[in-house]
Design a protein around this motif. Structure first.
Motif, PDB file in Angstrom:
ATOM      1  N   GLU A 219       0.958  -1.251  -0.085  1.00  0.00           N
ATOM      2  CA  GLU A 219       0.018  -0.135   0.045  1.00  0.00           C
ATOM      3  C   GLU A 219       0.840   1.427   0.013  1.00  0.00           C
ATOM      4  O   GLU A 219       0.571   2.100  -0.575  1.00  0.00           O
ATOM      5  CB  GLU A 219      -0.852  -0.002   1.330  1.00  0.00           C
ATOM      6  CG  GLU A 219      -2.120   1.062   1.282  1.00  0.00           C
ATOM      7  CD  GLU A 219      -2.781   0.853   2.515  1.00  0.00           C
ATOM      8  OE1 GLU A 219      -3.388   1.734   2.850  1.00  0.00           O
ATOM      9  OE2 GLU A 219      -3.170  -0.208   3.006  1.00  0.00           O
ATOM     10  N   LEU A 220       1.794   1.259   0.866  1.00  0.00           N
ATOM     11  CA  LEU A 220       2.813   2.451   0.889  1.00  0.00           C
ATOM     12  C   LEU A 220       3.426   2.558  -0.412  1.00  0.00           C
ATOM     13  O   LEU A 220       3.906   3.659  -0.777  1.00  0.00           O
ATOM     14  CB  LEU A 220       3.586   2.354   2.044  1.00  0.00           C
ATOM     15  CG  LEU A 220       3.034   2.593   3.602  1.00  0.00           C
ATOM     16  CD1 LEU A 220       4.215   2.485   4.762  1.00  0.00           C
ATOM     17  CD2 LEU A 220       2.435   3.845   3.535  1.00  0.00           C
ATOM     18  N   ASP A 221       3.984   1.373  -0.879  1.00  0.00           N
ATOM     19  CA  ASP A 221       4.913   1.681  -1.852  1.00  0.00           C
ATOM     20  C   ASP A 221       3.853   2.067  -3.300  1.00  0.00           C
ATOM     21  O   ASP A 221       4.417   2.942  -4.056  1.00  0.00           O
ATOM     22  CB  ASP A 221       5.317   0.336  -2.559  1.00  0.00           C
ATOM     23  CG  ASP A 221       6.652  -0.357  -1.477  1.00  0.00           C
ATOM     24  OD1 ASP A 221       6.749   0.500  -0.556  1.00  0.00           O
ATOM     25  OD2 ASP A 221       6.715  -1.649  -1.624  1.00  0.00           O
ATOM     26  N   ALA A 222       2.499   1.796  -3.353  1.00  0.00           N
ATOM     27  CA  ALA A 222       1.882   2.274  -4.221  1.00  0.00           C
ATOM     28  C   ALA A 222       1.654   3.801  -3.850  1.00  0.00           C
ATOM     29  O   ALA A 222       1.694   4.626  -5.045  1.00  0.00           O
ATOM     30  CB  ALA A 222       0.638   1.585  -4.263  1.00  0.00           C
ATOM     31  N   LEU A 223       1.533   4.398  -2.892  1.00  0.00           N
ATOM     32  CA  LEU A 223       1.279   5.721  -2.544  1.00  0.00           C
ATOM     33  C   LEU A 223       2.558   6.462  -2.995  1.00  0.00           C
ATOM     34  O   LEU A 223       2.685   7.674  -3.579  1.00  0.00           O
ATOM     35  CB  LEU A 223       1.073   6.036  -0.972  1.00  0.00           C
ATOM     36  CG  LEU A 223      -0.159   5.520  -0.688  1.00  0.00           C
ATOM     37  CD1 LEU A 223      -0.288   5.570   0.844  1.00  0.00           C
ATOM     38  CD2 LEU A 223      -1.244   6.611  -1.325  1.00  0.00           C
ATOM     39  N   ALA A 224       4.032   5.723  -2.745  1.00  0.00           N
ATOM     40  CA  ALA A 224       5.109   6.440  -3.071  1.00  0.00           C
ATOM     41  C   ALA A 224       5.224   6.540  -4.307  1.00  0.00           C
ATOM     42  O   ALA A 224       5.574   7.609  -4.969  1.00  0.00           O
ATOM     43  CB  ALA A 224       6.313   5.472  -2.358  1.00  0.00           C
TER      44      ALA A 224
ATOM     45  N   LYS B 292       2.714   6.834  -6.464  1.00  0.00           N
ATOM     46  CA  LYS B 292       1.767   7.913  -7.074  1.00  0.00           C
ATOM     47  C   LYS B 292       2.336   9.178  -6.929  1.00  0.00           C
ATOM     48  O   LYS B 292       2.137  10.145  -7.649  1.00  0.00           O
ATOM     49  CB  LYS B 292       0.370   7.720  -6.244  1.00  0.00           C
ATOM     50  CG  LYS B 292      -0.599   8.451  -6.698  1.00  0.00           C
ATOM     51  CD  LYS B 292      -1.972   8.133  -5.641  1.00  0.00           C
ATOM     52  CE  LYS B 292      -2.905   9.380  -5.806  1.00  0.00           C
ATOM     53  NZ  LYS B 292      -3.850   9.391  -4.782  1.00  0.00           N
ATOM     54  N   TYR B 293       2.798   9.489  -5.454  1.00  0.00           N
ATOM     55  CA  TYR B 293       3.464  10.950  -5.400  1.00  0.00           C
ATOM     56  C   TYR B 293       4.723  11.186  -5.849  1.00  0.00           C
ATOM     57  O   TYR B 293       5.064  12.324  -5.534  1.00  0.00           O
ATOM     58  CB  TYR B 293       3.093  11.259  -4.004  1.00  0.00           C
ATOM     59  CG  TYR B 293       1.689  11.284  -3.406  1.00  0.00           C
ATOM     60  CD1 TYR B 293       0.834  12.221  -3.945  1.00  0.00           C
ATOM     61  CD2 TYR B 293       1.137  10.201  -2.854  1.00  0.00           C
ATOM     62  CE1 TYR B 293      -0.501  12.334  -3.627  1.00  0.00           C
ATOM     63  CE2 TYR B 293      -0.232  10.307  -2.472  1.00  0.00           C
ATOM     64  CZ  TYR B 293      -0.960  11.371  -3.028  1.00  0.00           C
ATOM     65  OH  TYR B 293      -2.496  11.393  -2.515  1.00  0.00           O
ATOM     66  N   GLY B 294       5.514  10.281  -6.156  1.00  0.00           N
ATOM     67  CA  GLY B 294       6.688  10.428  -6.775  1.00  0.00           C
ATOM     68  C   GLY B 294       7.878  10.667  -5.657  1.00  0.00           C
ATOM     69  O   GLY B 294       8.569  11.619  -5.685  1.00  0.00           O
ATOM     70  N   ILE B 295       7.274  10.072  -4.416  1.00  0.00           N
ATOM     71  CA  ILE B 295       8.293  10.236  -3.498  1.00  0.00           C
ATOM     72  C   ILE B 295       8.921   8.771  -3.081  1.00  0.00           C
ATOM     73  O   ILE B 295       8.673   7.624  -3.833  1.00  0.00           O
ATOM     74  CB  ILE B 295       7.597  10.472  -1.914  1.00  0.00           C
ATOM     75  CG1 ILE B 295       6.488   9.455  -1.816  1.00  0.00           C
ATOM     76  CG2 ILE B 295       7.085  11.912  -2.300  1.00  0.00           C
ATOM     77  CD1 ILE B 295       5.893   9.997  -0.530  1.00  0.00           C
ATOM     78  N   THR B 296       9.921   9.025  -2.243  1.00  0.00           N
ATOM     79  CA  THR B 296      10.658   7.472  -1.987  1.00  0.00           C
ATOM     80  C   THR B 296       9.714   6.818  -1.014  1.00  0.00           C
ATOM     81  O   THR B 296       8.956   7.093  -0.282  1.00  0.00           O
ATOM     82  CB  THR B 296      12.130   7.884  -1.142  1.00  0.00           C
ATOM     83  OG1 THR B 296      11.797   8.546   0.144  1.00  0.00           O
ATOM     84  CG2 THR B 296      12.966   8.706  -1.816  1.00  0.00           C
ATOM     85  N   LYS B 297      10.064   5.372  -1.055  1.00  0.00           N
ATOM     86  CA  LYS B 297       9.345   4.430  -0.109  1.00  0.00           C
ATOM     87  C   LYS B 297       9.856   4.965   1.313  1.00  0.00           C
ATOM     88  O   LYS B 297       8.829   4.775   2.078  1.00  0.00           O
ATOM     89  CB  LYS B 297       9.883   3.276  -0.411  1.00  0.00           C
ATOM     90  CG  LYS B 297       9.638   2.444  -1.629  1.00  0.00           C
ATOM     91  CD  LYS B 297      10.079   1.121  -1.904  1.00  0.00           C
ATOM     92  CE  LYS B 297       9.799   0.380  -3.038  1.00  0.00           C
ATOM     93  NZ  LYS B 297      10.372  -1.045  -3.282  1.00  0.00           N
ATOM     94  N   GLY B 298      10.757   5.428   1.618  1.00  0.00           N
ATOM     95  CA  GLY B 298      11.327   6.055   2.946  1.00  0.00           C
ATOM     96  C   GLY B 298      10.097   7.193   3.399  1.00  0.00           C
ATOM     97  O   GLY B 298       9.879   7.155   4.473  1.00  0.00           O
ATOM     98  N   LYS B 299      10.123   8.219   2.530  1.00  0.00           N
ATOM     99  CA  LYS B 299       9.314   9.126   2.777  1.00  0.00           C
ATOM    100  C   LYS B 299       7.911   8.701   3.097  1.00  0.00           C
ATOM    101  O   LYS B 299       7.234   9.231   4.001  1.00  0.00           O
ATOM    102  CB  LYS B 299       9.316  10.341   1.597  1.00  0.00           C
ATOM    103  CG  LYS B 299       8.704  11.688   2.142  1.00  0.00           C
ATOM    104  CD  LYS B 299       9.159  12.734   1.206  1.00  0.00           C
ATOM    105  CE  LYS B 299       8.418  14.027   1.661  1.00  0.00           C
ATOM    106  NZ  LYS B 299       8.671  15.219   0.611  1.00  0.00           N
ATOM    107  N   ALA B 300       7.352   8.067   2.175  1.00  0.00           N
ATOM    108  CA  ALA B 300       6.008   7.433   2.399  1.00  0.00           C
ATOM    109  C   ALA B 300       6.060   6.842   3.859  1.00  0.00           C
ATOM    110  O   ALA B 300       4.844   6.921   4.437  1.00  0.00           O
ATOM    111  CB  ALA B 300       5.924   6.233   1.312  1.00  0.00           C
TER     112      ALA B 300
END
Lengths: 189, 779
Positions: B195-200, B202-210
């Motif tokens: 779920e978080l990877d998908a959000l990352a 989607k928003y073009g952010i790193t998995k870490g920031k997500a």
């Protein structure tokens, strides 16, 4: 005779990179002219790689050591004092990096056999691969270093003795044994 | 005992040498790139004028020392080089992912946002160590101001490589960064979460920031993932550590927990005290609160209303003695009140208290409307679609006034309290159909300084340097460009398309562009329109040709294969002039407008066959400082330490090497091949090489070698050595003899053993003199 010996000391050595050329280039790097590093690289990369290979015994690590050695050369150029042995300075940097690599490998408990010494994928002639593999497999560590320093760097035996801090006689006998082994290996195939 | 002969040994050495030369890496560029990356950090440290300057420099030295040691981090298993073992992500506001293999060699560096792309620039880290890369990237972020005293947080996320490996890598990178500057470093191990990877993604952010955002939203559900995405790591870190989310980790040690070092800087903000002061002032003037006895409960930083705020909670009494609890959101940067509420403190659940607004300082709607109309410069009778409503904008109560007039939409916000214009906007009304007289409303709307279309057109034509009579397909329309009303004027003239934007208010050229009109077919007279288009400084082809010839130093009568065409090179119109002369190809580009040489190139003409006198044209072409072949040859011989009489197989040709014209001089001497490149302009040795001559056979070589440098045979040398050592030929073993070159002379290097001793001799191959002798006990 005396005159001759004096000439011998001051005369320039041709093999690849005369000392004053290297001294000049290192000074330029120290002064910030990074392009000179490229010249040092072209002049000495075979020596550095060959010597690194003789210690780390696989292409991939030797390649990394070579890369890092030139980065280190650039960053250390400021502290370099011009001498008649710039090549020895360069090789010492490579040697320390190569030994560091060995230590890391030991820490990781890596089995040397796991790493292909000279990978089949390396893009050089099969004959060249064979030569490098024979060097790695047949020669002792000392023998390999001596052969590389003589064949690639163009060091005289007494220069090798000085660089490796070994008696000349030892260098000579190890060298002759190594050449015999290599000759046998390379001609039997 | 088998004896190694000279030739066999040479073959072995030559084969080793060739194999190593071929296998050795040849990528100086990547080394130079790494060095430059390191230097950029150095430069930073040397110019940065902060109190931490010294610390920075020490750190870089430390980081470089790490590089010298070949990267200090070790761990894990050893895989193939090209496989991505871990991804180390750096987030500040620039978000960068560094893929490394097991040896912490960089395989790829990926920018996840525009800021990151700017940071990475043209640096190429492939093959570099992770340390060098982190160093350079963090250095660049400091230089570009992403990391500073007022925003010092960085998030390091390690993905892959196993928990133990990842945690060691986290610590390593964290220490590396921590040593570079006094910041707040958060590290975490990225564990799989679809779920978080998908959000990352989607928003073009790193998995870490997500994961960091997810942690904050879990702690404080008032925040949504989406609203926090745009925040920098420093802001997130502030919210996380001081904000309502405020979840300090206490002792739990799950691998994916975020570990935080250092304190995020709130230096960009006004401070809780100032925010409290502003809130109290507001409470006093709007609620009549008595602030003397006010008591602050807490003032954490948080993100509300789209800005960083201090979320203040405090108690205060009203004039009539009621005890209130106030909650204020104060813009952390500006101190503006962006939200507030108050309730009776002692009757907590009695609902929101609406204290009477303190009157006296507010303006009526009619006054606000008059202000707006006056500002717009329109009459009330001309406007329509008028609306007005009261609203809060960033904590300030305003009248939102909208109306239309003569093709424009106006939009005002006027503070209720002061009557001041908080915001004003004017846009073209897309629905508007002008009643023929388009210009009238414009004149009304725009202040007196506005220019007419005719004036704008004249400005454009003048700038283009063309006559009105020459242009065609002229169009002009009014539009808004970045909030500025402009005339968009397009026209064509003599093969070019012109495109202007001229500010209506000032008549200034906002934008100008001139392009080749692809549709243009010249009416035979190609030159005429060009002359019109170009200013008076344009040069003719003949002039350009003369310039090129002069630069090349050749005479027109000597050249052939001359061509000239006009072309555009990087937006500059040029003559492309090619010609040949005396064995060279010349290639010039000369700017038509200025007559300046934009590009010049001279190459050896491979097709050229010299008419015997090759040297004449060379002398013409080369400037006076150039050296002759004879001088170059002498330099090479001197450098090689050999005599001209000793060499053979001499060749010399002129060539270009990396843009430098050189003599390529090859010759052989006494078993070696020499290969020189000597710059013609300076006479400097650009390259020198000496190799064993594989074709060399010592016995045949006497033919070439007139000086007889090897006039002493190997056997004679051996007997010289044995005689000197006073040993019997039958008693020696491990005999080695090598013909080698020492300071320009051929010598036999002889070694052998006899009894307990090892002997070494160097014997001059021409004279038989013993140059050196050595005897040691054989170990």
């Amino acid at each position: 005779m005396l005159l001759f010996t004096l000439t011998a000391v001051t005369a320039q050595r041709i093999p690849d990179a005369p000392s004053d050329v290297l001294n000049g280039l290192i000074a330029e790097v120290a002064a910030g002219n990074i392009d000179s590093l490229g010249e040092i690289y072209s002049l000495t990369r075979s020596s550095v790689y060959g010597y690194a290979l003789s210690i780390v015994k696989n292409h991939s690590d030797a390649e990394d050591v070579t890369h890092d050695a030139y980065v280190a050369i650039a960053t250390s150029a400021l502290s370099y004092t011009p001498s008649d042995k710039p090549m020895a300075w360069i090789l010492t940097i490579a040697k320390n990096l190569a030994l560091m690599t060995l230590r890391k490998r030991r820490e990781r408990e890596l089995d040397e056999a796991e790493v292909a010494a000279i990978p089949d994928t390396l893009d050089i002639l099969p004959a060249d691969k064979m030569v490098l593999r024979e060097c790695i497999e047949r020669l002792s560590d000392d023998e390999r270093e001596i052969v590389m320093l003589h064949a690639v760097t163009g060091y005289k035996h007494r220069e090798i003795a000085e660089f490796l801090d070994m008696p000349l006689a030892t260098v000579l006998s190890k060298y002759s044994r190594a050449i015999k082994k290599l000759r046998a290996a390379l001609t039997e195939e | 005992m088998k004896k190694t002969t000279k030739n066999e040994e040479m073959t072995v050495n030559a084969r080793v040498r060739t194999a190593v030369e071929n296998a050795a890496p040849n990528d100086a560029a990547s080394v130079i790139n790494d060095v430059k990356a390191g230097q950029s950090v150095m430069v930073e440290t040397q110019t940065k004028k902060t109190k931490r300057r010294g610390a920075w420099r020490a750190v870089v030295a430390a980081a470089l020392a790490l590089v010298l040691m070949g990267g200090a981090f070790a761990g894990g298993m050893y895989f193939s080089d090209a496989r991505v073992a871990s991804i180390v992500a750096l987030d500040v506001n620039p978000s960068i992912e560094i893929s490394v293999n097991k040896k912490e060699r960089v395989l790829d560096v990926r920018a996840l946002n525009d800021d990151a792309a700017a940071i990475i620039g043209d640096m190429d880290f492939k093959g570099s160590t992770l340390d060098v890369t982190v160093n350079a990237l963090v250095g660049a972020m400091v230089r570009e101001g992403y990391l500073s005293d007022i925003a010092n947080s960085i998030l390091v996320s390690v993905d892959g490589g196993g928990d133990e490996y990842a945690s060691r890598l986290r610590e390593h990178v964290s220490n590396l960064i921590g040593a570079m500057f006094d910041g707040a470093v958060m590290t975490q191990t990225v564990t799989p979460d679809k779920e978080l990877d998908a959000l990352a993604d989607k928003y073009g952010i790193t998995k870490g920031k997500a994961r960091l955002i997810a942690e904050i939203t879990t702690q404080n559900p008032r925040h949504t993932f989406e609203e926090l995405v745009a925040l920098s790591i420093n802001e997130l870190n502030l919210i996380r550590t001081t904000g309502a989310a405020g979840a300090e980790n206490s002792g739990s040690s799950r691998p994916d927990d975020i570990v935080s070092q250092g304190t995020p800087s709130a230096g960009a903000y006004i401070g809780a005290d100032k925010a409290y002061e502003n809130a109290l002032a507001h409470a006093a003037s709007n609620y009549g609160a008595v602030t003397d006895a006010a008591a602050l409960i807490k003032a954490p930083l948080d993100y509300e209303h789209g800005v960083m705020v201090y979320e203040l909670e405090f108690y205060a009494y009203s004039a009539d003695g009621e005890h209130f609890e106030f909650e204020y959101d104060v813009n952390a940067k500006t101190g503006e009140i962006v939200g507030f509420e108050c309730e009776l403190a002692d009757k907590g659940d009695s609902g929101i208290y609406q204290p009477p607004v303190v009157s006296g300082s507010s303006v009526p709607e009619s006054e606000a409307k008059a202000t707006a109309l006056s500002h717009a410069g329109v009459k009330e009778s001309d406007i329509y679609a008028y609306t007005c409503k009261r609203d809060f904008e960033n904590g300030v109560e305003v009248y939102e006034i909208d109306f239309k007039c003569a093709g424009y939409e106006y939009d005002y916000e006027i503070a209720v309290a002061t009557g001041a214009i908080v915001k004003s906007n004017k846009e073209v009304d897309d629905d508007y159909r002008a009643p023929e007289t388009t210009k009238a409303p414009e004149t009304t709307a725009a202040p007196s300084t506005s220019v007419t279309e005719a004036e704008a057109k004249a400005t454009a034509l003048k700038h283009a340097g063309v006559n009105e009579s020459d242009i065609y397909t002229y169009t002009c329309k009014r539009d808004f460009e970045n909030g500025v009303e402009v005339y968009e004027i397009d026209f064509k003239c003599a093969g070019y398309e012109y495109d202007y934007e001229i500010a209506v208010a000032t008549g200034k050229i906002v934008k100008s562009n001139k392009e080749v009109d692809d549709d243009y077919r010249a009416l035979e007279t190609t030159k005429a329109p060009e002359t019109t288009a170009a200013p008076s400084t344009a040069v003719t082809e003949a002039e350009a040709k003369a310039t090129a010839l002069a630069h090349a130093g050749v005479k027109e009568s000597a050249i052939y294969a001359y061509t000239c065409k006009r072309d555009f090179e990087n937006g500059v119109e040029v003559y492309e002039i090619d010609f040949k002369c005396a064995g060279y190809e010349y290639d010039y580009e000369i700017a038509i407008a200025t007559g300046k040489i934009v590009k010049s190139n001279k190459e050896v003409d491979d097709d050229y066959r010299a008419p015997e006198t090759t040297k004449a044209p060379e002398t013409t072409a080369a400037p006076s400082t150039s050296v002759t072949e004879a001088e170059a040859k002498a330099a090479a011989l001197s450098h090689a330490g050999v005599k001209e009489s000793d060499i053979y197989a001499y060749t010399c040709k002129r060539d270009f090497e990396n843009g430098v014209e050189v003599y390529e001089i090859d010759f052989k001497c006494a078993g070696y091949e020499y290969d020189y490149e000597i710059a013609i302009a300076t006479g400097k040795i650009v390259k020198s090489n000496k190799e064993v001559d594989d074709d060399y056979h010592h016995d045949e070589h006497d033919d070439h070698n007139t000086s007889g440098s090897a006039s002493v045979t190997a056997e004679q040398a051996k007997s010289i050595a044995l005689t000197h050592a006073n040993v019997d030929a039958g008693s020696i073993y491990d005999y080695e003899c090598e013909l080698d070159r020492e300071h320009g002379t051929d010598v036999y290097e002889i070694s052998f053993k006899s009894g307990r001793y090892e002997y070494e001799y160097e014997i001059n191959a021409s004279t038989g003199a013993i140059i050196k002798s050595d005897r040691e006990i054989d170990d």
